[in-house]
Write a protein that holds these residues in place. Structure first.
Motif, PDB file in Angstrom:
ATOM      1  N   LEU A  35      66.474  22.182   5.673  1.00 54.12           N
ATOM      2  CA  LEU A  35      65.416  22.187   6.680  1.00 54.12           C
ATOM      3  C   LEU A  35      64.222  22.954   6.122  1.00 54.12           C
ATOM      4  CD1 LEU A  35      64.481  21.694   9.643  1.00 54.12           C
ATOM      5  CD2 LEU A  35      65.535  23.900  10.197  1.00 54.12           C
ATOM      6  N   VAL A  36      63.032  22.344   6.123  1.00 56.06           N
ATOM      7  CA  VAL A  36      61.836  23.011   5.612  1.00 56.06           C
ATOM      8  C   VAL A  36      60.782  23.241   6.688  1.00 56.06           C
ATOM      9  CG1 VAL A  36      62.130  22.269   3.217  1.00 56.06           C
ATOM     10  CG2 VAL A  36      60.802  20.841   4.795  1.00 56.06           C
ATOM     11  N   PRO A  52      57.774  26.953   9.675  1.00 58.13           N
ATOM     12  CA  PRO A  52      58.192  26.706   8.293  1.00 58.13           C
ATOM     13  C   PRO A  52      59.463  27.493   7.945  1.00 58.13           C
ATOM     14  CG  PRO A  52      56.508  28.391   8.306  1.00 58.13           C
ATOM     15  CD  PRO A  52      56.740  27.981   9.762  1.00 58.13           C
ATOM     16  N   TYR A  53      60.287  26.897   7.083  1.00 56.38           N
ATOM     17  CA  TYR A  53      61.530  27.548   6.641  1.00 56.38           C
ATOM     18  C   TYR A  53      61.575  27.587   5.124  1.00 56.38           C
ATOM     19  CZ  TYR A  53      63.148  26.954  11.428  1.00 56.38           C
ATOM     20  OH  TYR A  53      63.263  27.009  12.787  1.00 56.38           O
ATOM     21  N   THR A  62      53.579  30.518   7.415  1.00 55.43           N
ATOM     22  CA  THR A  62      52.722  30.624   8.598  1.00 55.43           C
ATOM     23  C   THR A  62      53.253  29.752   9.731  1.00 55.43           C
ATOM     24  OG1 THR A  62      50.796  31.064   7.197  1.00 55.43           O
ATOM     25  CG2 THR A  62      50.363  30.400   9.467  1.00 55.43           C
ATOM     26  N   LYS A  63      53.698  30.413  10.784  1.00 49.37           N
ATOM     27  CA  LYS A  63      54.176  29.744  12.000  1.00 49.37           C
ATOM     28  C   LYS A  63      52.985  29.623  12.942  1.00 49.37           C
ATOM     29  CE  LYS A  63      57.408  30.549  15.807  1.00 49.37           C
ATOM     30  NZ  LYS A  63      58.418  31.479  16.347  1.00 49.37           N
ATOM     31  N   ARG A  64      52.824  28.450  13.531  1.00 45.51           N
ATOM     32  CA  ARG A  64      51.681  28.213  14.419  1.00 45.51           C
ATOM     33  C   ARG A  64      52.171  27.747  15.789  1.00 45.51           C
ATOM     34  NH1 ARG A  64      49.770  27.171   9.335  1.00 45.51           N
ATOM     35  NH2 ARG A  64      47.573  27.618   8.966  1.00 45.51           N
ATOM     36  N   SER A  65      51.469  28.209  16.841  1.00 49.67           N
ATOM     37  CA  SER A  65      51.743  27.699  18.182  1.00 49.67           C
ATOM     38  C   SER A  65      50.430  27.256  18.809  1.00 49.67           C
ATOM     39  CB  SER A  65      52.448  28.751  19.052  1.00 49.67           C
ATOM     40  OG  SER A  65      51.595  29.836  19.347  1.00 49.67           O
ATOM     41  N   PHE A  66      50.549  26.291  19.727  1.00 55.85           N
ATOM     42  CA  PHE A  66      49.384  25.660  20.327  1.00 55.85           C
ATOM     43  C   PHE A  66      49.563  25.540  21.832  1.00 55.85           C
ATOM     44  CE2 PHE A  66      50.033  24.120  16.053  1.00 55.85           C
ATOM     45  CZ  PHE A  66      48.776  24.226  15.474  1.00 55.85           C
ATOM     46  N   GLU A  77      52.340  35.248  10.393  1.00 57.40           N
ATOM     47  CA  GLU A  77      52.849  35.268   9.021  1.00 57.40           C
ATOM     48  C   GLU A  77      54.269  35.829   9.047  1.00 57.40           C
ATOM     49  OE1 GLU A  77      49.943  37.384   6.680  1.00 57.40           O
ATOM     50  OE2 GLU A  77      48.374  35.940   7.194  1.00 57.40           O
ATOM     51  N   TRP A  78      55.201  35.026   8.506  1.00 55.38           N
ATOM     52  CA  TRP A  78      56.622  35.376   8.492  1.00 55.38           C
ATOM     53  C   TRP A  78      57.128  35.467   7.057  1.00 55.38           C
ATOM     54  CZ3 TRP A  78      60.185  35.767  12.667  1.00 55.38           C
ATOM     55  CH2 TRP A  78      59.619  35.621  13.927  1.00 55.38           C
ATOM     56  N   SER A  79      58.099  36.361   6.852  1.00 56.57           N
ATOM     57  CA  SER A  79      58.790  36.460   5.575  1.00 56.57           C
ATOM     58  C   SER A  79      60.260  36.756   5.849  1.00 56.57           C
ATOM     59  CB  SER A  79      58.179  37.581   4.719  1.00 56.57           C
ATOM     60  OG  SER A  79      58.877  37.696   3.502  1.00 56.57           O
TER      61      SER A  79
END
Length: 162
Positions: A35-36, A52-53, A62-66, A77-79
């Motif tokens: 899963l990407v 993103p994975y 970068t995870k985005r919500s709308f 920003e995730w790590s």
């Protein structure tokens, strides 16, 4: 009607995600059998979240919500499954706040904006608690409050504890 809706071929492709009543909820993208990216949708078909994975299946990037109308809500920003970097919050399509994170905790100076451009507040964070100056800007007026480990204190008390 037997049309193919999802297809994963040699570990790559898109899997459609539906609710139990058949409503489109999202899609999952795969590469190399992993899963990407997941994309979830509002009921009107606009993206709700894009996640993103990395190769280990952890949120990374970068995870985005709308909002339902398509306007941005947040960019994060995730790590390695933790917030790590800047989170930007939007209001009415404009930047409202930028919040720094280190390994899942607020750390550094959060900035809040008026009309997407004008700096309105700066809040200092340390280990997820307000720690340091909290400065508000009203035109030419500047007001600063001081915090120590989440508690409001005088500047003198803060300076003694540094």
């Amino acid at each position: 009607d037997n049309k193919v809706e999802s297809r994963i071929d040699s570990g790559a492709g898109i899997k459609i995600l539906r609710s139990s009543d058949g409503e489109l909820k999202g899609e999952a993208a795969y590469e190399g059998g992993k899963l990407v990216k997941e994309t979830y949708f509002h009921s009107n078909g606009n993206p709700k979240e894009i996640i993103p994975y990395n190769i280990n299946g952890l949120i990374d990037g970068t995870k985005r919500s709308f909002l339902i109308n398509g306007e941005p809500n947040t960019t994060e920003e995730w790590s390695q499954n933790q917030l790590h970097g800047k989170v930007t919050v939007y209001r009415n399509g404009e930047r409202y706040a930028e919040v720094p994170y280190v390994r899942g905790q607020k750390e550094g100076v959060e900035r809040r904006y008026k009309d997407g451009q004008i700096l309105a507040e700066e809040i200092t964070w340390q280990k997820d608690r307000m720690n340091g100056p909290y400065t508000s800007y009203f035109g030419s007026n500047i007001k600063t409050e001081w915090y120590l480990k989440g508690e409001r204190v005088s500047r003198a008390v803060f300076e003694q504890q540094k």
